[in-house]
Design an enzyme around this catalytic site. Structure first.
Site, short mmCIF file in Angstrom:
data_model
loop_
_atom_site.label_atom_id
_atom_site.label_comp_id
_atom_site.label_asym_id
_atom_site.label_seq_id
_atom_site.Cartn_x
_atom_site.Cartn_y
_atom_site.Cartn_z
N LYS A 40 31.89 18.08 3.28
CA LYS A 40 33.06 18.04 4.37
C LYS A 40 33.33 16.96 5.38
CE LYS A 40 32.58 23.22 4.27
NZ LYS A 40 32.26 24.13 5.30
N ASP A 98 31.00 9.94 5.70
CA ASP A 98 30.75 10.07 7.01
C ASP A 98 29.50 9.23 7.62
OD1 ASP A 98 28.86 11.84 5.89
OD2 ASP A 98 29.30 13.53 7.32
N ASP A 101 22.42 7.59 5.62
CA ASP A 101 21.34 7.87 6.15
C ASP A 101 20.20 7.25 5.16
OD1 ASP A 101 19.28 8.99 8.17
OD2 ASP A 101 19.90 10.90 7.53
N LYS A 129 23.19 4.76 9.66
CA LYS A 129 21.88 4.93 10.25
C LYS A 129 20.67 4.44 9.34
CE LYS A 129 21.57 9.43 11.00
NZ LYS A 129 21.32 10.95 11.50
N PHE A 150 20.44 12.85 15.66
CA PHE A 150 21.43 13.63 14.90
C PHE A 150 22.66 13.62 15.47
CE2 PHE A 150 23.37 17.10 12.91
CZ PHE A 150 22.95 16.96 11.45
N LEU A 151 23.88 13.23 14.81
CA LEU A 151 25.06 13.31 15.22
C LEU A 151 25.99 14.31 14.96
CD1 LEU A 151 25.34 9.49 14.62
CD2 LEU A 151 24.77 10.21 16.59
N ASP A 157 29.03 17.72 11.40
CA ASP A 157 28.60 19.16 11.98
C ASP A 157 26.90 19.21 12.15
OD1 ASP A 157 27.92 19.17 9.19
OD2 ASP A 157 27.68 21.45 9.34
N ARG A 163 32.52 19.97 14.41
CA ARG A 163 33.29 19.07 13.85
C ARG A 163 34.47 18.77 14.59
NH1 ARG A 163 31.33 18.90 8.25
NH2 ARG A 163 30.56 20.92 7.39
P1 IMP Z 1 21.87 10.74 2.96
O1 IMP Z 1 21.88 11.15 1.46
O2 IMP Z 1 20.43 10.79 3.63
O3 IMP Z 1 22.23 9.09 3.30
O4 IMP Z 1 22.60 11.72 3.74
C1 IMP Z 1 23.87 11.62 4.19
C2 IMP Z 1 24.39 12.70 4.39
O5 IMP Z 1 23.71 13.75 5.36
C3 IMP Z 1 25.82 12.64 5.17
O6 IMP Z 1 26.55 12.63 4.34
C4 IMP Z 1 25.99 13.76 6.08
O7 IMP Z 1 26.52 14.70 5.60
C5 IMP Z 1 24.25 13.97 6.32
N1 IMP Z 1 23.90 13.58 7.59
C6 IMP Z 1 22.87 12.58 7.65
N2 IMP Z 1 22.82 12.57 9.02
C7 IMP Z 1 23.51 13.07 9.76
C8 IMP Z 1 23.99 13.25 11.19
O8 IMP Z 1 23.13 12.61 12.14
N3 IMP Z 1 24.69 14.18 11.47
C9 IMP Z 1 25.42 14.99 10.35
N4 IMP Z 1 25.06 14.95 9.26
C10 IMP Z 1 24.41 14.20 8.63
MG MG Z 2 28.13 13.92 4.13
#
Ligand code: IMP
Ligand code: MG
Length: 173
Positions: A40, A98, A101, A129, A150-151, A157, A163
């Protein structure tokens, strides 16, 4: 009560969305662009970004993903919870996400979308990030780099809260 530290206000976000939208409009001016938003978290960003694109044809669809295999978000196995409906064969696909990470979500999605034989698959992220990256994957368009933490806000959210905030904040739990 958790406290929130401001990271990006709504004007700073809007300025970068504008710049990135201009770049995308220029790069895809001759193409057939499909935006695939990742639900979302990306829905606020996607809504702002798409309305700033200066292109004749833009299609929009969404996927929803979940990660399993460990307690927190952003680790383990990625799976599709719901998928897009538009035919992307031969089209230019731009993932709208969004946060990039660990990169696990983006790596999974790029690979998945490529199996449908699109002309191209690139990604546009609101926030990159880099400190926790686990796989070698990049977003071709990045609005903001944030080092750590954490954002929340602007679609992001924590347990479905925050959100609705117009800006982005560090959540200090
Ligand atoms: P990745 O697979 O670790 O790159 O995760 C990315 C997903 O984790 C993003 O699409 C977000 O939904 C969630 N996520 C990672 N860091 C944050 C954060 O700081 N705040 C909120 N959601 C996050
Ligand atoms: Mg996401």
């Amino acid at each position: 009560m958790p406290d929130l530290t401001p990271v990006l206000d709504k004007d700073a976000i809007a300025r970068r969305v504008d710049e990135v939208a201009r770049q995308i409009s220029s790069d895809y001016r001759d193409g057939d662009l499909v935006l695939i938003g990742v639900l979302k978290g990306a829905f606020v960003f996607m809504a702002d970004l798409m309305r700033r694109l200066d292109l004749d044809r833009v299609a929009v669809d969404f996927v929803r993903l979940a990660s399993y295999g460990c307690a927190s978000d952003s680790c383990g196995q990625i799976a599709l919870v719901s998928t897009f409906e538009i035919d992307i064969q031969g089209k230019d696909v731009l993932i709208v996400e969004d946060i990039l990470d660990t990169g696990l979500t983006m790596a999974f999605l790029k690979q998945h979308l490529n199996t449908f034989n699109p002309k191209s698959v690139k990604a546009c992220v609101l926030i990159d990030k880099q400190e926790r990256r686990k796989v070698d994957v990049r977003a071709e368009y990045v609005c903001h780099q944030v080092k750590e933490g954490f954002l929340v806000g602007y679609g992001l959210d924590y347990a479905e809260a925050y959100r609705h905030l117009p800006g982005i904040f560090h959540l200090n739990i």
